[in-house]
Design a protein around this motif. Sequence first.
Motif, PDB file in Angstrom:
ATOM      1  N   PRO A  35       0.826  -1.220   0.000  1.00 15.00           N
ATOM      2  CA  PRO A  35       0.000   0.000   0.000  1.00 15.00           C
ATOM      3  C   PRO A  35       0.855   1.263   0.000  1.00 15.00           C
ATOM      4  CG  PRO A  35      -0.101  -1.109   2.130  1.00 15.00           C
ATOM      5  CD  PRO A  35       0.642  -2.015   1.194  1.00 15.00           C
ATOM      6  N   GLY A  36       0.404   2.250  -0.756  1.00 19.79           N
ATOM      7  CA  GLY A  36       1.125   3.515  -0.834  1.00 19.79           C
ATOM      8  C   GLY A  36       2.304   3.505  -1.791  1.00 19.79           C
ATOM      9  N   ARG A  37       2.459   2.455  -2.558  1.00 24.16           N
ATOM     10  CA  ARG A  37       3.620   2.346  -3.447  1.00 24.16           C
ATOM     11  C   ARG A  37       3.221   2.412  -4.919  1.00 24.16           C
ATOM     12  NH1 ARG A  37       8.210   0.202  -1.063  1.00 24.16           N
ATOM     13  NH2 ARG A  37       9.168   1.280  -2.798  1.00 24.16           N
ATOM     14  N   ALA A  38       2.306   3.306  -5.257  1.00 23.67           N
ATOM     15  CA  ALA A  38       1.843   3.457  -6.645  1.00 23.67           C
ATOM     16  C   ALA A  38       3.003   3.794  -7.576  1.00 23.67           C
ATOM     17  CB  ALA A  38       0.768   4.537  -6.731  1.00 23.67           C
ATOM     18  N   ARG A  39       3.915   4.633  -7.132  1.00 20.51           N
ATOM     19  CA  ARG A  39       5.052   5.001  -7.994  1.00 20.51           C
ATOM     20  C   ARG A  39       5.950   3.800  -8.281  1.00 20.51           C
ATOM     21  NH1 ARG A  39       6.824  11.010  -5.909  1.00 20.51           N
ATOM     22  NH2 ARG A  39       4.877  12.020  -6.531  1.00 20.51           N
ATOM     23  N   LEU A  40       6.090   2.925  -7.307  1.00 21.96           N
ATOM     24  CA  LEU A  40       6.862   1.707  -7.540  1.00 21.96           C
ATOM     25  C   LEU A  40       6.169   0.855  -8.607  1.00 21.96           C
ATOM     26  CD1 LEU A  40       9.164  -0.262  -6.945  1.00 21.96           C
ATOM     27  CD2 LEU A  40       7.749  -1.195  -5.081  1.00 21.96           C
ATOM     28  N   ALA A  41       4.853   0.731  -8.514  1.00 20.36           N
ATOM     29  CA  ALA A  41       4.110  -0.034  -9.523  1.00 20.36           C
ATOM     30  C   ALA A  41       4.323   0.566 -10.911  1.00 20.36           C
ATOM     31  CB  ALA A  41       2.625  -0.067  -9.173  1.00 20.36           C
ATOM     32  N   ALA A  42       4.271   1.879 -11.015  1.00 24.67           N
ATOM     33  CA  ALA A  42       4.486   2.541 -12.303  1.00 24.67           C
ATOM     34  C   ALA A  42       5.898   2.287 -12.823  1.00 24.67           C
ATOM     35  CB  ALA A  42       4.228   4.040 -12.179  1.00 24.67           C
ATOM     36  N   ARG A  43       6.875   2.346 -11.941  1.00 23.42           N
ATOM     37  CA  ARG A  43       8.263   2.120 -12.348  1.00 23.42           C
ATOM     38  C   ARG A  43       8.473   0.688 -12.821  1.00 23.42           C
ATOM     39  NH1 ARG A  43      12.633   0.208  -9.918  1.00 23.42           N
ATOM     40  NH2 ARG A  43      11.811   0.361  -7.811  1.00 23.42           N
ATOM     41  N   VAL A  44       7.903  -0.270 -12.080  1.00 24.72           N
ATOM     42  CA  VAL A  44       8.040  -1.677 -12.461  1.00 24.72           C
ATOM     43  C   VAL A  44       7.426  -1.907 -13.842  1.00 24.72           C
ATOM     44  CG1 VAL A  44       7.264  -4.023 -11.906  1.00 24.72           C
ATOM     45  CG2 VAL A  44       8.220  -2.569 -10.103  1.00 24.72           C
ATOM     46  N   LEU A  45       6.262  -1.337 -14.083  1.00 26.66           N
ATOM     47  CA  LEU A  45       5.618  -1.507 -15.385  1.00 26.66           C
ATOM     48  C   LEU A  45       6.414  -0.834 -16.494  1.00 26.66           C
ATOM     49  CD1 LEU A  45       1.825  -1.194 -14.590  1.00 26.66           C
ATOM     50  CD2 LEU A  45       3.116  -3.214 -15.232  1.00 26.66           C
ATOM     51  N   SER A  46       7.019   0.310 -16.204  1.00 25.27           N
ATOM     52  CA  SER A  46       7.787   1.005 -17.239  1.00 25.27           C
ATOM     53  C   SER A  46       9.041   0.230 -17.637  1.00 25.27           C
ATOM     54  CB  SER A  46       8.172   2.410 -16.777  1.00 25.27           C
ATOM     55  OG  SER A  46       9.202   2.359 -15.802  1.00 25.27           O
ATOM     56  N   GLN A  47       9.509  -0.647 -16.762  1.00 24.18           N
ATOM     57  CA  GLN A  47      10.716  -1.426 -17.040  1.00 24.18           C
ATOM     58  C   GLN A  47      10.413  -2.844 -17.510  1.00 24.18           C
ATOM     59  OE1 GLN A  47      12.752  -1.129 -13.289  1.00 24.18           O
ATOM     60  NE2 GLN A  47      13.456   0.943 -13.701  1.00 24.18           N
ATOM     61  N   ASN A  48       9.150  -3.181 -17.632  1.00 22.22           N
ATOM     62  CA  ASN A  48       8.753  -4.535 -18.009  1.00 22.22           C
ATOM     63  C   ASN A  48       9.063  -4.837 -19.470  1.00 22.22           C
ATOM     64  OD1 ASN A  48       7.181  -7.083 -17.791  1.00 22.22           O
ATOM     65  ND2 ASN A  48       5.932  -6.007 -19.282  1.00 22.22           N
ATOM     66  N   SER A  49       9.483  -6.069 -19.725  1.00 19.76           N
ATOM     67  CA  SER A  49       9.751  -6.473 -21.108  1.00 19.76           C
ATOM     68  C   SER A  49       8.936  -7.699 -21.522  1.00 19.76           C
ATOM     69  CB  SER A  49      11.247  -6.754 -21.291  1.00 19.76           C
ATOM     70  OG  SER A  49      11.641  -7.807 -20.427  1.00 19.76           O
ATOM     71  N   ASP A  50       8.029  -8.159 -20.661  1.00 20.58           N
ATOM     72  CA  ASP A  50       7.201  -9.324 -20.965  1.00 20.58           C
ATOM     73  C   ASP A  50       6.049  -8.907 -21.883  1.00 20.58           C
ATOM     74  OD1 ASP A  50       5.525 -11.518 -21.068  1.00 20.58           O
ATOM     75  OD2 ASP A  50       5.268 -11.686 -18.900  1.00 20.58           O
ATOM     76  N   PRO A  51       6.050  -9.347 -23.145  1.00 17.14           N
ATOM     77  CA  PRO A  51       5.000  -8.927 -24.074  1.00 17.14           C
ATOM     78  C   PRO A  51       3.614  -9.466 -23.712  1.00 17.14           C
ATOM     79  CG  PRO A  51       6.363 -10.612 -25.086  1.00 17.14           C
ATOM     80  CD  PRO A  51       7.006 -10.269 -23.760  1.00 17.14           C
ATOM     81  N   LYS A  52       3.540 -10.465 -22.831  1.00 17.19           N
ATOM     82  CA  LYS A  52       2.240 -11.038 -22.442  1.00 17.19           C
ATOM     83  C   LYS A  52       1.619 -10.344 -21.232  1.00 17.19           C
ATOM     84  CE  LYS A  52       3.126 -15.565 -24.383  1.00 17.19           C
ATOM     85  NZ  LYS A  52       3.122 -16.998 -24.164  1.00 17.19           N
ATOM     86  N   LEU A  53       2.366  -9.466 -20.583  1.00 19.16           N
ATOM     87  CA  LEU A  53       1.842  -8.769 -19.407  1.00 19.16           C
ATOM     88  C   LEU A  53       0.765  -7.785 -19.836  1.00 19.16           C
ATOM     89  CD1 LEU A  53       2.428  -8.413 -16.269  1.00 19.16           C
ATOM     90  CD2 LEU A  53       3.543  -6.300 -16.968  1.00 19.16           C
ATOM     91  N   PRO A  54      -0.412  -7.813 -19.213  1.00 14.92           N
ATOM     92  CA  PRO A  54      -1.481  -6.878 -19.593  1.00 14.92           C
ATOM     93  C   PRO A  54      -1.305  -5.497 -18.943  1.00 14.92           C
ATOM     94  CG  PRO A  54      -2.304  -8.370 -17.928  1.00 14.92           C
ATOM     95  CD  PRO A  54      -0.893  -8.810 -18.248  1.00 14.92           C
ATOM     96  N   TRP A  55      -0.180  -4.863 -19.200  1.00 12.35           N
ATOM     97  CA  TRP A  55       0.175  -3.563 -18.631  1.00 12.35           C
ATOM     98  C   TRP A  55      -0.861  -2.499 -18.942  1.00 12.35           C
ATOM     99  CZ3 TRP A  55       0.345   0.221 -22.242  1.00 12.35           C
ATOM    100  CH2 TRP A  55       0.499  -0.178 -23.575  1.00 12.35           C
ATOM    101  N   TYR A  56      -1.516  -2.638 -20.076  1.00 15.79           N
ATOM    102  CA  TYR A  56      -2.463  -1.627 -20.549  1.00 15.79           C
ATOM    103  C   TYR A  56      -3.716  -1.562 -19.692  1.00 15.79           C
ATOM    104  CZ  TYR A  56      -4.160  -5.940 -22.600  1.00 15.79           C
ATOM    105  OH  TYR A  56      -4.570  -7.240 -22.762  1.00 15.79           O
ATOM    106  N   ARG A  57      -3.924  -2.497 -18.798  1.00 21.34           N
ATOM    107  CA  ARG A  57      -5.085  -2.482 -17.899  1.00 21.34           C
ATOM    108  C   ARG A  57      -4.849  -1.608 -16.669  1.00 21.34           C
ATOM    109  NH1 ARG A  57      -5.889  -8.988 -18.269  1.00 21.34           N
ATOM    110  NH2 ARG A  57      -6.641  -9.006 -20.425  1.00 21.34           N
ATOM    111  N   VAL A  58      -3.673  -0.993 -16.584  1.00 22.27           N
ATOM    112  CA  VAL A  58      -3.330  -0.162 -15.423  1.00 22.27           C
ATOM    113  C   VAL A  58      -3.364   1.310 -15.833  1.00 22.27           C
ATOM    114  CG1 VAL A  58      -1.657   0.278 -13.595  1.00 22.27           C
ATOM    115  CG2 VAL A  58      -1.887  -2.035 -14.539  1.00 22.27           C
ATOM    116  N   LEU A  59      -4.106   2.101 -15.057  1.00 21.63           N
ATOM    117  CA  LEU A  59      -4.325   3.516 -15.344  1.00 21.63           C
ATOM    118  C   LEU A  59      -3.971   4.374 -14.136  1.00 21.63           C
ATOM    119  CD1 LEU A  59      -7.906   3.013 -16.789  1.00 21.63           C
ATOM    120  CD2 LEU A  59      -5.838   3.364 -18.126  1.00 21.63           C
ATOM    121  N   ARG A  60      -4.008   5.671 -14.328  1.00 23.67           N
ATOM    122  CA  ARG A  60      -3.852   6.598 -13.209  1.00 23.67           C
ATOM    123  C   ARG A  60      -5.070   6.472 -12.301  1.00 23.67           C
ATOM    124  NH1 ARG A  60      -1.461  12.065 -15.846  1.00 23.67           N
ATOM    125  NH2 ARG A  60      -0.878  12.420 -13.701  1.00 23.67           N
TER     126      ARG A  60
END
Length: 112
Positions: A35-60
């Motif tokens: 909890p409270g680590r939204a920026r960490l979640a954003a950073r992890v997604l920005s560095q992801n290279s797995d083409p199967k990850l549904p990153w696009y389901r995450v919004l502000r």
Amino acid sequence: MAAKSPELRILAAVRAIPRGQVAGYGEVAERAGLPGRARLAARVLSQNSDPKLPWYRVLRSDGRIAFPEGSAGFREQSQRLRAEGVMVVNGRVKRAKPERNLDEAIWGPGQD
């Protein structure tokens, strides 16, 4: 058994978002037990290279796409969400506010 790293927990939380649904960065972090680590979640997604990850389901948190409007990422995320039946209008997905507690979930918002 070794505990999963925060990054792996965030990626698992993103993978758990059902098709046709979205979550905010803060919700992803909370579901990952961070909890409270939204920026960490954003950073992890920005560095992801797995083409199967549904990153696009995450919004502000307000339902907006985080990419600059008109960018390739913005267009791709909008297209992928629409392909899953999510309504995207002006770069935003309208979402119901999540209930804060069990009382709100059962009875609705309080009458302060």
